[in-house]
Design a protein around this motif. Structure first.
Motif, PDB file in Angstrom:
ATOM      1  N   ALA A   1      13.200  82.928  84.771  1.00 21.83           N
ATOM      2  CA  ALA A   1      14.157  83.633  85.635  1.00 21.83           C
ATOM      3  C   ALA A   1      15.316  84.173  84.809  1.00 21.83           C
ATOM      4  N   ARG A   2      15.771  83.379  83.851  1.00 25.18           N
ATOM      5  CA  ARG A   2      16.887  83.842  82.989  1.00 25.18           C
ATOM      6  C   ARG A   2      16.488  85.119  82.255  1.00 25.18           C
ATOM      7  N   LEU A   3      15.248  85.104  81.688  1.00 17.53           N
ATOM      8  CA  LEU A   3      14.769  86.281  80.938  1.00 17.53           C
ATOM      9  C   LEU A   3      14.558  87.474  81.871  1.00 17.53           C
ATOM     10  N   ALA A   4      13.991  87.197  83.049  1.00 16.41           N
ATOM     11  CA  ALA A   4      13.722  88.286  83.994  1.00 16.41           C
ATOM     12  C   ALA A   4      15.027  88.959  84.411  1.00 16.41           C
TER      13      ALA A   4
ATOM     14  N   ALA B   1       8.332  88.482  88.093  1.00 16.65           N
ATOM     15  CA  ALA B   1       8.250  87.280  87.255  1.00 16.65           C
ATOM     16  C   ALA B   1       7.201  86.363  87.882  1.00 16.65           C
ATOM     17  N   VAL B   2       6.274  85.897  87.069  1.00 19.83           N
ATOM     18  CA  VAL B   2       5.159  85.112  87.611  1.00 19.83           C
ATOM     19  C   VAL B   2       5.013  83.801  86.850  1.00 19.83           C
ATOM     20  N   VAL B   3       4.880  82.703  87.604  1.00 16.84           N
ATOM     21  CA  VAL B   3       4.504  81.424  86.998  1.00 16.84           C
ATOM     22  C   VAL B   3       3.041  81.160  87.351  1.00 16.84           C
ATOM     23  N   ALA B   4       2.268  80.713  86.373  1.00 20.16           N
ATOM     24  CA  ALA B   4       0.848  80.450  86.641  1.00 20.16           C
ATOM     25  C   ALA B   4       0.698  79.246  87.565  1.00 20.16           C
TER      26      ALA B   4
ATOM     27  N   ARG C   1      11.703  80.983  92.683  1.00 26.07           N
ATOM     28  CA  ARG C   1      12.356  81.737  93.771  1.00 26.07           C
ATOM     29  C   ARG C   1      13.847  81.383  93.828  1.00 26.07           C
ATOM     30  N   ALA C   2      14.125  80.083  93.708  1.00 25.20           N
ATOM     31  CA  ALA C   2      15.530  79.652  93.781  1.00 25.20           C
ATOM     32  C   ALA C   2      16.321  80.255  92.618  1.00 25.20           C
ATOM     33  N   ALA C   3      15.711  80.264  91.440  1.00 25.15           N
ATOM     34  CA  ALA C   3      16.430  80.768  90.252  1.00 25.15           C
ATOM     35  C   ALA C   3      16.620  82.282  90.306  1.00 25.15           C
ATOM     36  N   LEU C   4      15.801  82.970  91.103  1.00 17.80           N
ATOM     37  CA  LEU C   4      15.904  84.441  91.173  1.00 17.80           C
ATOM     38  C   LEU C   4      16.639  84.912  92.430  1.00 17.80           C
ATOM     39  N   GLU C   5      17.131  83.950  93.193  1.00 15.78           N
ATOM     40  CA  GLU C   5      17.781  84.322  94.467  1.00 15.78           C
ATOM     41  C   GLU C   5      18.912  85.333  94.243  1.00 15.78           C
TER      42      GLU C   5
END
Ligand code: NDP
Length: 383
Positions: A44-47, A55-58, A67-71
């Motif tokens: 999320a920091r990089l995105a 941004a996708v996590v496998a 989701r919380a980090a990108l809110e």
């Protein structure tokens, strides 16, 4: 001119080096997709920093954190294997395939199927899929640029040359941190990942210590540069200054030299067919003083022999070798098996039982990978 880029495995060592170069030229790049396994906070920091579209996590269990980090941002958060492949298939001028292990195969194939340009670091994907991947590259008109420093060196040495004029391809190997270790059974994960020249992720660092990295690279070179397996040889070169060489029929040998910094081959892929500046330390040959070379010791480090035999056998053998090695390395890093057991487990999985049929599609490669992992895990539990 601004180009678009996706980085699969953005939170890793190769991903970080790639983003470091992009950070130095922010107007040159628009970031489409960044992916990770589960490192949601860093992803999320990089995105946010690079203004990624998605941004996708496998690992789906990490989606809530992402989701919380990108809110509050416009960045789309997604999770799971299908989302990873969808992200890889988004149009981009360049896709950097830097996931570790065969887990990177399906997303890399998704990028290939778009017919784009792929900077390939994820050697396990090419080793496992071999002809399935190279056929897809041809079928979809995609371009593979090798990120691995050795293959990038060979790629540069072949530029403008005819492949039929090649007499030898020589892959250089540092020999890893354990070249002179007395007792390989007593090696700890900390010792194995302490590479003398390169700062890399844990898995490839262990592969360097066992020499499986060079074995995988032999198979990778075999697929990338069609000169015949018997014309690809390995030489140990502890200083890691010469990254590989090509000898031509007239006796000329071309070599690529550079600092042990992955930003050099990554920059070559980012700029190809041009060149860009990097912040890497210039090579100071007078300070280095001496370049030395040795034949690999395949008695102590049988990985290169096993890889050559798997490549000669062809079919499913390289995918089996890769899967067994991934299981063995994970078990070693978890302190379940000694370092010296890694090649033994790989050899056991390759030699005992019938090899699966040669895979002819991505699904079949994934089935071979899955069944070989099961077999390797069973053999670990039996021991
Ligand atoms: P790292 O372990 O540093 O990073 C791996 C990346 O892949 C991380 O972003 C990680 O996410 C992600 N990842 C891990 N497991 C999965 C999974 N199951 N599904 C999706 N993503 C996953 O590896 P490296 O950067 O060292 O290596 C990456 C590839 O590049 C390897 O194939 C390696 O052989 C090759 N390579 C590496 C070099 C180097 O200098 N490091 C040199 C040449 C080749 P998360 O952070 O969430 O775990």
């Amino acid at each position: 001119m601004t180009r678009s880029i996706s980085i699969l495995g953005a939170t890793g060592s190769v991903g970080g080096s790639t983003l470091d170069l992009i950070r130095r030229n922010p107007d040159g790049w628009r970031v489409v997709a960044l992916t990770a396994n589960c490192n949601a906070a860093e992803l999320a920091r990089l995105a946010r920093e690079f203004g990624a579209e998605v941004a996708v996590v496998a690992d789906e269990s990490c989606l809530a954190d992402l989701r919380a980090a990108l809110e509050g941002s416009d960045i789309v958060a997604a999770a799971g294997r299908a989302a990873l492949c969808e992200a890889a298939a988004r149009p981009a001028d360049l896709t950097v395939a830097a996931i570790v292990g065969c887990a990177g195969l399906a997303p890399t194939m998704a990028a290939i199927e778009q017919g784009g340009t792929i900077a390939l670091a994820n050697k396990e994907a090419l080793v496992s899929a071999g002809e399935v991947m190279t056929a897809a590259v041809t079928r979809h008109g995609a371009t593979l640029l090798p990120v691995d420093s050795e293959h990038n060196a060979i790629f540069q040495c072949l530029e403008g040359e005819r492949i039929e004029d090649v007499r030898w391809i020589t892959l250089t190997a540092s020999g890893g941190p354990l070249r002179e270790a007395k007792d390989l059974s007593a090696v700890t994960p900390e010792q194995a990942i302490a590479h003398p020249n390169w700062d890399m992720g844990a898995k490839i660092s262990v592969d360097s210590a066992t020499m499986f990295n060079k074995g995988l690279e032999l198979i990778e070179a075999h697929h990338l540069f069609p000169v015949g397996l018997d014309r690809i040889r390995i030489v140990v070169h502890p200083q890691s200054v010469i990254h590989s060489m090509v000898e031509y029929r007239d006796g000329s040998t071309l070599a690529q030299l550079g600092p042990s910094d992955m930003r050099v081959p990554i920059a070559s892929c980012l700029a190809w067919p041009e060149r860009i500046d990097t912040p890497c330390k210039p090579l100071d040959l007078a300070a280095i003083g001496e370049l030395t070379f040795f034949a690999p010791d395949e008695k102590r480090f049988p990985a290169t022999r096993l890889a050559r035999e798997a490549a000669q056998a062809g079919g499913a053998a390289p995918a089996v070798l890769n899967a067994a090695n991934e299981v063995a390395v994970a078990a070693f890093l978890n302190r379940q098996i000694p370092f010296s057991r890694i090649p033994l487990l790989v050899e056991d999985v390759l030699m005992h039982g019938n090899l699966p049929d040669a895979p002819r599609s991505l699904d079949e490669v994934l089935m071979v990978d899955e069944s070989s992992r099961r077999r390797a895990t069973e053999m670990l539990e039996l021991a």
